[in-house]
Design an enzyme around this catalytic site. Sequence first.
Site, short mmCIF file in Angstrom:
data_model
loop_
_atom_site.label_atom_id
_atom_site.label_comp_id
_atom_site.label_asym_id
_atom_site.label_seq_id
_atom_site.Cartn_x
_atom_site.Cartn_y
_atom_site.Cartn_z
N ASN A 115 59.24 29.84 13.81
CA ASN A 115 58.46 31.07 13.78
C ASN A 115 57.62 31.17 12.51
O ASN A 115 56.49 31.69 12.55
CB ASN A 115 59.40 32.28 13.88
CG ASN A 115 59.92 32.47 15.29
OD1 ASN A 115 59.16 32.80 16.20
ND2 ASN A 115 61.21 32.25 15.50
N GLY A 142 61.40 27.50 21.55
CA GLY A 142 60.53 27.61 22.71
C GLY A 142 60.75 28.84 23.55
O GLY A 142 60.57 28.81 24.76
N GLU A 143 61.11 29.97 22.92
CA GLU A 143 61.39 31.16 23.73
C GLU A 143 60.16 31.68 24.44
O GLU A 143 60.24 32.15 25.58
CB GLU A 143 62.01 32.27 22.88
CG GLU A 143 62.39 33.48 23.72
CD GLU A 143 63.43 34.39 23.09
OE1 GLU A 143 63.58 35.53 23.56
OE2 GLU A 143 64.10 33.95 22.13
#
Length: 294
Positions: free
Chosen positions: A120, A85-86
């Site tokens: 990702n 969750g960056e």
Amino acid sequence: MPKNALGKGLGALIMKKDELPTTGKVDDERVIKAAVSDIATSPFQPRRHFDEKQIAELADSIRERGLVQPLVVRRVNGKYELIAGERRLRALKRLGMRLAKVVVHNATDQEVAELTLIENLQREDLTPLEEAEQYRLLQTRFGMKQEVIARHVGKSRTVVANMVRLLDLVADVRAMLEKNTITVGHAKVLLQLKNQEQQLHAAQRVERQGLTVRQTEQLVRNILNPEPKAAPQPVAAPILPPAYQKVCRQLTKSLGTSVTIAMRAKGNGVIEIPYAGQKDLVRILEIFGISAKL
């Protein structure tokens, strides 16, 4: 972590908002609120580039609807370290929000590296080199075999192996791939050139001329198997005019040795009078009236 969690990707770990109770447990882990300032980014995050426009759009969405999916974190040295969750974390910081919903998950370094890669890959927003670097990290730091990595990320071992090989490209060629001026297809073909200078020059030609992958294959074949250079053809001696031929015959008869005349440019030339040993040379010199003791 359940053994099958990686196979399911982050769907086994991150649930949609309508599946998350405000109290209670999610997969035996509680959704809590944590200070945004206490959440550190993951050292295993493969992405180096984040689209600021997308972050801004996500911040607008969070401002309107709130944080739909909690961040996934783990406890490290009394604080929180991000697992997944960056982009959401960056959006929260952009909004200046102090608190964020998080799921605290127990995970090893290896599990974190795998989970961030899977997240990702599911979004398909890693560059080829970022993906390759994460595969190599799993290999070198955690000793994972390519077959195991491939199974966990849902790809074939060949795909993983080919992606890792991209890291063997010359630095300048990797930069072209990062900028998308050449494709992964081009890069795989260029890897056949082990000579770094040849590889770079070929990549520059691909970039400059906009060659297709097929044209790049032909280019590499030509470099690896150049056409043999034709042997230089001997220059034929010019044919002497009849008058010169007659002189040669007369001199040959008079001197008793095969005299030749070699014509050159601008009317210049050389008369060649061969001799067979010292005595023969003295003999020829005497014919010219030259007395010499050799």
